[in-house]
Design a protein around this motif. Structure first.
Motif, short mmCIF file in Angstrom:
data_model
loop_
_atom_site.label_atom_id
_atom_site.label_comp_id
_atom_site.label_asym_id
_atom_site.label_seq_id
_atom_site.Cartn_x
_atom_site.Cartn_y
_atom_site.Cartn_z
N THR A 228 0.76 -1.04 0.47
CA THR A 228 0.40 -0.25 0.08
C THR A 228 1.38 1.16 0.03
N GLY A 229 2.21 0.71 0.15
CA GLY A 229 2.93 2.58 -0.05
C GLY A 229 3.03 3.29 1.79
N ASP A 230 2.98 4.77 1.54
CA ASP A 230 3.21 5.21 2.80
C ASP A 230 1.43 5.54 2.95
N VAL A 231 1.32 5.04 4.81
CA VAL A 231 0.41 5.17 5.30
C VAL A 231 -0.56 6.39 5.48
N ILE A 232 -0.24 7.22 5.79
CA ILE A 232 -0.45 9.06 5.39
C ILE A 232 -0.52 8.58 3.95
N ASP A 233 -0.48 8.66 3.14
CA ASP A 233 -0.55 8.46 2.33
C ASP A 233 -2.13 8.01 1.26
N PHE A 234 -2.00 6.93 2.26
CA PHE A 234 -3.05 5.62 1.69
C PHE A 234 -4.41 5.93 2.10
N THR A 235 -4.46 6.14 3.36
CA THR A 235 -5.37 6.25 4.37
C THR A 235 -5.12 7.07 5.01
N GLY A 236 -4.37 8.26 5.77
CA GLY A 236 -4.06 9.09 6.59
C GLY A 236 -4.61 10.52 6.02
N PRO A 237 -3.69 11.83 7.14
CA PRO A 237 -3.90 12.85 6.74
C PRO A 237 -3.84 13.46 5.53
N ARG A 238 -3.03 13.18 4.12
CA ARG A 238 -2.77 13.16 2.86
C ARG A 238 -4.50 12.59 2.35
N ARG A 239 -4.87 11.41 2.91
CA ARG A 239 -6.00 11.27 2.24
C ARG A 239 -6.50 12.16 2.43
N LEU A 240 -6.95 12.56 3.71
CA LEU A 240 -7.68 13.51 4.45
C LEU A 240 -7.98 14.57 3.42
N THR A 241 -6.87 15.00 3.02
CA THR A 241 -6.22 16.48 3.11
C THR A 241 -7.28 16.74 1.43
N ARG A 242 -6.32 16.18 0.69
CA ARG A 242 -6.89 15.24 -0.67
C ARG A 242 -8.22 15.16 -1.11
N GLY A 243 -9.35 14.38 0.19
CA GLY A 243 -10.32 14.08 -0.06
C GLY A 243 -11.71 15.83 -0.09
N GLY A 244 -10.82 16.13 0.95
CA GLY A 244 -11.79 17.54 1.37
C GLY A 244 -11.17 18.62 0.31
N PHE A 245 -10.53 19.08 -0.17
CA PHE A 245 -10.13 19.88 -0.69
C PHE A 245 -10.42 19.37 -2.31
#
Length: 253
Positions: A228-245
């Protein structure tokens, strides 16, 4: 528009709260640095204050692992509820999390199957917070998060309480210079049920799971962090950030 914000701290890290409303209103709300020795603004006589938002339930979600609550986490949880007596806590376990998703996402069997099949604990915990908040709303708090001095009912400015649908914060907003990726933190999230921003995050995670199972030719149950790679990207903060924007129709930085 800037205003003095609440203190909801993790490892004494300052943060900035952002209200993402259904009407696509962005409101930047700076938080104060946590100071354990400082005076608390909690006053039981002020319990008559209106909820932070009529759309956001006064419920705090926690998730414990097999070892349960540590002494420190128990102290933080108790302190948070003492300072916010109108709120109630819901402590989820692995088993109750599975049961909740099955009972509340029956119309999305793809989500149920994927969630129950995930075997990497951190991926499952990340996914669960979005699923809980989308279905029922409230506040998600990691176990290493403590409430600060400002009561939860005062987190959202009165002029925005009727419209606020999602409250998140900037992670790493001070002391890191300019050469870092700005992202929302996911260890504390306040949301109304049915948030369109969280639905985008949930669907994006599902897309990511499908892509990785196809890429590696394995079922969801055999996905690993190496895949899956970096958790931050896959389900974490960056995923949340991308979805919000993405839901707001603007690009993340």
């Amino acid at each position: 528009m800037l205003a003095q914000g609440p203190t909801f701290t993790r490892f004494s890290t300052a943060s900035i709260f952002i209200l993402l409303c259904l009407f696509f209103i962005l409101y930047y709300h700076p938080m104060r640095q946590a100071t354990p020795e400082g005076p608390s603004t909690y006053d039981p006589s002020r319990e008559g204050f209106q909820p932070a938002s009529p759309r956001i339930p006064e419920k705090i979600w926690y998730k414990v692992g097999p070892k349960g609550l540590s002494n420190q986490s128990h102290e933080w949880l108790h302190d948070c509820l003492h300072k916010n007596p109108a709120h109630r806590a819901q402590i989820m376990t692995d088993d109750t999390g599975d049961q909740y998703v099955q009972e509340n996402y029956g119309d999305r069997p793809d989500i149920v199957d994927a969630y129950l099949s995930l075997t990497v604990p951190i991926l499952k915990a990340d996914f669960l917070r979005y699923l809980l908040l989308f279905a029922e709303g409230g506040i998600w708090a990691d176990l290493d998060v403590s409430c600060g001095d400002v009561p939860i009912r005062e987190w959202i400015p009165e002029t925005l309480r009727a419209k606020a649908g999602l409250v998140v914060g900037w992670e790493f907003d001070v002391g890191w210079g300019e050469n870092f990726i700005r992202q929302f933190e996911s260890w504390t999230i306040m949301a109304a049920p049915g948030s369109p921003h969280l639905l985008v995050v949930i669907d994006d995670i599902m897309d990511g799971i499908r892509q990785k199972t196809e890429e590696y030719g394995v079922p969801v149950s055999e996905l690993t962090l190496d895949m899956t790679g970096d958790v931050i990207d896959f389900t974490g903060p960056r995923r949340l950030t991308r979805g919000g924007f993405e839901e707001l129709g603007i690009g993340s930085q």
